[in-house]
Design a protein around this motif. Structure first.
Motif, PDB file in Angstrom:
ATOM      1  N   ASN A  10       0.798  -1.218   0.000  1.00 35.90           N
ATOM      2  CA  ASN A  10       0.000   0.000   0.000  1.00 35.90           C
ATOM      3  C   ASN A  10       0.835   1.275   0.000  1.00 35.90           C
ATOM      4  OD1 ASN A  10      -2.451  -1.398   0.095  1.00 35.90           O
ATOM      5  ND2 ASN A  10      -2.391  -1.541   2.316  1.00 35.90           N
ATOM      6  N   ILE A  14       0.563   6.121  -0.887  1.00 42.84           N
ATOM      7  CA  ILE A  14       0.975   7.237  -0.043  1.00 42.84           C
ATOM      8  C   ILE A  14       2.083   8.054  -0.706  1.00 42.84           C
ATOM      9  CG2 ILE A  14       1.913   7.864   2.225  1.00 42.84           C
ATOM     10  CD1 ILE A  14      -0.966   6.625   2.202  1.00 42.84           C
ATOM     11  N   ASN A  16       2.787   8.145  -3.858  1.00 41.01           N
ATOM     12  CA  ASN A  16       2.375   8.420  -5.246  1.00 41.01           C
ATOM     13  C   ASN A  16       3.175   7.660  -6.302  1.00 41.01           C
ATOM     14  OD1 ASN A  16       0.258  10.156  -4.600  1.00 41.01           O
ATOM     15  ND2 ASN A  16       1.669  11.880  -4.369  1.00 41.01           N
ATOM     16  N   ASN A  35      -7.182   2.736  -2.639  1.00 41.11           N
ATOM     17  CA  ASN A  35      -6.803   4.032  -2.085  1.00 41.11           C
ATOM     18  C   ASN A  35      -7.678   4.366  -0.875  1.00 41.11           C
ATOM     19  OD1 ASN A  35      -5.206   6.528  -2.296  1.00 41.11           O
ATOM     20  ND2 ASN A  35      -7.200   7.460  -2.731  1.00 41.11           N
ATOM     21  N   ASN A  36      -8.960   4.086  -0.988  1.00 40.59           N
ATOM     22  CA  ASN A  36      -9.873   4.353   0.136  1.00 40.59           C
ATOM     23  C   ASN A  36      -9.562   3.475   1.342  1.00 40.59           C
ATOM     24  OD1 ASN A  36     -11.256   6.369  -1.212  1.00 40.59           O
ATOM     25  ND2 ASN A  36     -12.813   4.981  -2.008  1.00 40.59           N
ATOM     26  N   THR A  39      -6.412   4.963   2.947  1.00 40.71           N
ATOM     27  CA  THR A  39      -6.750   6.225   3.611  1.00 40.71           C
ATOM     28  C   THR A  39      -7.530   5.979   4.893  1.00 40.71           C
ATOM     29  OG1 THR A  39      -6.825   7.269   1.441  1.00 40.71           O
ATOM     30  CG2 THR A  39      -7.844   8.474   3.249  1.00 40.71           C
ATOM     31  N   THR A  40      -8.476   5.063   4.847  1.00 44.04           N
ATOM     32  CA  THR A  40      -9.282   4.742   6.031  1.00 44.04           C
ATOM     33  C   THR A  40      -8.410   4.176   7.141  1.00 44.04           C
ATOM     34  OG1 THR A  40     -11.215   4.338   4.649  1.00 44.04           O
ATOM     35  CG2 THR A  40     -11.257   3.407   6.870  1.00 44.04           C
ATOM     36  N   LEU A  42      -5.233   4.697   7.690  1.00 47.55           N
ATOM     37  CA  LEU A  42      -4.435   5.779   8.264  1.00 47.55           C
ATOM     38  C   LEU A  42      -5.291   6.685   9.152  1.00 47.55           C
ATOM     39  CD1 LEU A  42      -2.238   6.747   5.178  1.00 47.55           C
ATOM     40  CD2 LEU A  42      -1.505   5.547   7.255  1.00 47.55           C
ATOM     41  N   PHE A  43      -6.459   6.985   8.683  1.00 45.84           N
ATOM     42  CA  PHE A  43      -7.370   7.836   9.440  1.00 45.84           C
ATOM     43  C   PHE A  43      -7.721   7.193  10.785  1.00 45.84           C
ATOM     44  CE2 PHE A  43     -11.804   9.230  10.300  1.00 45.84           C
ATOM     45  CZ  PHE A  43     -11.552  10.578  10.503  1.00 45.84           C
TER      46      PHE A  43
END
Length: 178
Positions: A10, A14, A16, A35-36, A39-40, A42-43
């Motif tokens: 993954n 991050i 790019n 990507n989602n 991102t989730t 990490l969030f």
């Protein structure tokens, strides 16, 4: 964090190094999903750093619950017509219901709870009515089982309409005598 992202392939999302495909590309849907997910993750890790947000920011509903119940107990019809009085009660009941815990039950006790809540609404409604509605109040309280609140409201509104018709006829006869 970098080791975890690398282990799950993954890191490219991050740094790019995995380019975002155009929206009409067949790979775009898969890329967006991955990507989602990254991102989730990490969030959620960031949120965990701050501890349990519910415990930190949750406010007690007790003061508002108290206010609503106090308003309900003190609400009287007064100079309001029946519809206005009922609407004020309905708004308070709905708000109070928003603060009550909800549960799912298949055992039948939920029906008892709903019946009890209806009885409470009927009682609040009848208690706050003007004394001029004492007769209809007594009639409703004698009904077994106690009707649901929309039915009680309809009965009282009918009484109010009958009075306005009767009052209108009485006023017309007084004017014709003069």
């Amino acid at each position: 964090m970098i080791m975890t992202l690398t282990a799950k392939n993954n890191l490219g999302f991050i740094d790019n190094s995995i380019d975002q495909p155009r929206s009409d590309d067949l790979l775009y849907g898969s890329w967006a999903r991955c990507n989602n997910i990254v991102t989730t993750r990490l969030f959620l890790k960031e949120i965990k750093k701050f501890g349990n947000l519910h415990d930190r920011f949750h406010e007690s509903n007790a003061p508002r619950d108290y206010q609503i119940k106090k308003l309900l107990n003190g609400l009287q019809q007064g100079s309001m017509d029946i519809s206005s009085y009922y609407t004020k009660l309905r708004v308070l009941w709905d708000e109070l219901r928003d603060y009550q815990p909800t549960s799912v039950c298949n055992c039948g006790s939920m029906k008892e709870w709903i019946t009890y809540q209806n009885q409470e609404c009927v009682m609040h409604f009848l208690i706050g009515l003007n004394e001029s509605y004492a007769q209809i109040r007594a009639q409703v309280l004698m009904m077994e089982p106690l009707p649901i609140i929309p039915k009680v409201f309809a009965l009282v509104v009918q009484e109010e309409r009958q009075r306005s018709i009767h009052h209108g006829v009485a006023n017309a006869s007084v004017r014709s005598r003069n």
